[in-house]
Design a protein around this motif. Structure first.
Motif, PDB file in Angstrom:
ATOM      1  N   ALA A  48      10.892  -2.569   7.351  1.00 40.08           N
ATOM      2  CA  ALA A  48       9.437  -2.500   7.259  1.00 40.08           C
ATOM      3  C   ALA A  48       8.878  -3.892   7.455  1.00 40.08           C
ATOM      4  N   ALA A  49       7.662  -3.956   8.012  1.00 43.85           N
ATOM      5  CA  ALA A  49       7.020  -5.249   8.256  1.00 43.85           C
ATOM      6  C   ALA A  49       5.559  -5.174   7.857  1.00 43.85           C
ATOM      7  N   GLY A  50       5.067  -6.273   7.303  1.00 41.26           N
ATOM      8  CA  GLY A  50       3.663  -6.328   6.934  1.00 41.26           C
ATOM      9  C   GLY A  50       3.375  -7.556   6.101  1.00 41.26           C
ATOM     10  N   ALA A  51       2.100  -7.807   5.888  1.00 41.84           N
ATOM     11  CA  ALA A  51       1.701  -8.889   5.011  1.00 41.84           C
ATOM     12  C   ALA A  51       2.168  -8.597   3.588  1.00 41.84           C
ATOM     13  N   ALA A  52       2.339  -9.635   2.799  1.00 40.42           N
ATOM     14  CA  ALA A  52       2.734  -9.443   1.405  1.00 40.42           C
ATOM     15  C   ALA A  52       1.737  -8.522   0.715  1.00 40.42           C
ATOM     16  N   HIS A  53       2.265  -7.535  -0.012  1.00 38.75           N
ATOM     17  CA  HIS A  53       1.459  -6.568  -0.764  1.00 38.75           C
ATOM     18  C   HIS A  53       0.579  -5.692   0.139  1.00 38.75           C
ATOM     19  N   SER A  54       0.923  -5.603   1.405  1.00 35.26           N
ATOM     20  CA  SER A  54       0.170  -4.737   2.315  1.00 35.26           C
ATOM     21  C   SER A  54       0.468  -3.274   2.021  1.00 35.26           C
ATOM     22  N   PRO A 219      -2.104  10.500   3.050  1.00 41.73           N
ATOM     23  CA  PRO A 219      -3.084  10.296   4.131  1.00 41.73           C
ATOM     24  C   PRO A 219      -2.609   9.239   5.126  1.00 41.73           C
ATOM     25  N   LYS A 220      -3.054   9.387   6.371  1.00 45.84           N
ATOM     26  CA  LYS A 220      -2.652   8.459   7.435  1.00 45.84           C
ATOM     27  C   LYS A 220      -3.368   7.122   7.318  1.00 45.84           C
ATOM     28  N   LYS A 221      -2.644   6.054   7.653  1.00 51.59           N
ATOM     29  CA  LYS A 221      -3.235   4.734   7.841  1.00 51.59           C
ATOM     30  C   LYS A 221      -2.544   4.101   9.037  1.00 51.59           C
ATOM     31  N   ALA A 222      -3.297   3.731  10.058  1.00 47.07           N
ATOM     32  CA  ALA A 222      -2.717   3.197  11.289  1.00 47.07           C
ATOM     33  C   ALA A 222      -1.923   1.925  11.019  1.00 47.07           C
ATOM     34  N   MET A 223      -0.846   1.723  11.785  1.00 46.42           N
ATOM     35  CA  MET A 223       0.072   0.625  11.487  1.00 46.42           C
ATOM     36  C   MET A 223      -0.584  -0.755  11.530  1.00 46.42           C
ATOM     37  N   GLN A 224      -1.544  -0.949  12.452  1.00 47.68           N
ATOM     38  CA  GLN A 224      -2.152  -2.273  12.562  1.00 47.68           C
ATOM     39  C   GLN A 224      -2.981  -2.624  11.329  1.00 47.68           C
ATOM     40  N   TYR A 225      -3.485  -1.581  10.652  1.00 45.48           N
ATOM     41  CA  TYR A 225      -4.234  -1.805   9.410  1.00 45.48           C
ATOM     42  C   TYR A 225      -3.297  -1.811   8.207  1.00 45.48           C
ATOM     43  N   GLY A 226      -2.363  -0.890   8.192  1.00 45.48           N
ATOM     44  CA  GLY A 226      -1.428  -0.813   7.082  1.00 45.48           C
ATOM     45  C   GLY A 226      -0.564  -2.052   6.940  1.00 45.48           C
ATOM     46  N   SER A 227      -0.231  -2.662   8.064  1.00 41.16           N
ATOM     47  CA  SER A 227       0.607  -3.866   8.030  1.00 41.16           C
ATOM     48  C   SER A 227      -0.180  -5.132   7.726  1.00 41.16           C
ATOM     49  N   GLY A 228      -1.501  -5.072   7.911  1.00 40.78           N
ATOM     50  CA  GLY A 228      -2.323  -6.261   7.734  1.00 40.78           C
ATOM     51  C   GLY A 228      -2.485  -7.086   8.993  1.00 40.78           C
TER      52      GLY A 228
END
Length: 251
Positions: A48-54, A219-228
């Motif tokens: 998984a990839a994303g900003a901290a606490h994303s 519920p859906k959250k798009a990857m570009q928003y979910g990852s930060g």
């Protein structure tokens, strides 16, 4: 067709894709139903990839624990996103903000998988276009036309995805795009796809055979928003005194 037909098609697609892998594989996990479904069916280590606490990192940690899967996370920072853009924008077919946001997110997923020695990454991509996952989809006579149109555009998305994967010499595996899954989705009625209050109805029912309800009906959250990543790019553009599209074009 029913949700059970969808479940059987997805199971066969994942099983056959696993058999074709000639080396180590992982699943890209965000905590959403699409990636969780594939992760539960494939039973592979997850990344998984994303900003901290994303949203996506927190969701992936919860999902991996519930599914008893090992998880490797990549916590990304603003400077790293800028470097990712320098690498992905020359190779992706469309140079717009949305494509850049998704490609940059995929960059870190691929980088993490490659660092583990994995050559294949199973993903949940394609489910929204097949089963009616986007917020703009509503029940009615035009739904099938909308889905067909979006599916016709999907090869361009795949070109973006595969171009990013090629940077790290890894391969994306997209079981939802298996012809058997596509056929099963297209045989569903509109009522089995979306309602006024729920998206991807049949897919969620199929996924519930593998997932607890909090994952199957998340519920859906798009990857570009979910990852930060989208927020990082907007912030980078603002620091450069540019609109996001102009910021992307400079690369």
């Amino acid at each position: 067709m029913t949700a059970e037909d969808v479940r059987l098609a997805v199971s066969a697609a994942v099983s056959d894709a696993l058999a074709r892998c000639s080396g180590p594989a992982v699943t890209a996990l965000s905590g959403g139903v699409d990636s969780c479904y594939i992760a539960a069916a494939a039973k592979l280590p997850a990344v998984a990839a994303g900003a901290a606490h994303s949203h996506d990192l927190d969701g992936a940690r919860v999902a991996a624990a519930q599914l008893s899967l090992p998880l490797t996370v990549c916590e990304i920072t603003e400077p790293e996103v800028e470097q990712a853009l320098r690498e992905v924008l020359p190779v992706i077919p469309e140079k717009n903000v949305l494509s850049a946001e998704i490609a940059a997110t995929e960059y870190f997923i691929c980088k993490t998988a490659a660092s583990l020695g994995a050559g294949y990454i199973f993903t949940g991509q394609g489910a929204d276009e097949l089963f009616g996952g986007y917020a703009r989809y509503h029940p009615g006579p035009s739904l099938r036309e909308e889905l067909a149109h979006d599916l016709s555009l999907y090869p361009l998305q795949q070109k973006r995805d595969f171009s990013v994967a090629s940077i790290f010499q890894v391969t994306f595996i997209q079981p939802f795009m298996d012809p058997r899954v596509v056929s099963a989705s297209q045989a569903l009625t509109v009522d089995e796809l979306v309602s006024d209050t729920e998206k991807k109805i049949a897919l969620r029912k199929a996924a519930s055979a593998y997932l607890p309800d909090d994952l199957a009906y998340k519920p859906k959250k798009a990857m570009q928003y979910g990852s930060g990543v989208a927020k990082f790019i907007a912030r980078l553009a603002k620091k450069s005194n540019m609109k996001p599209q102009k910021y992307i074009e400079q690369f």
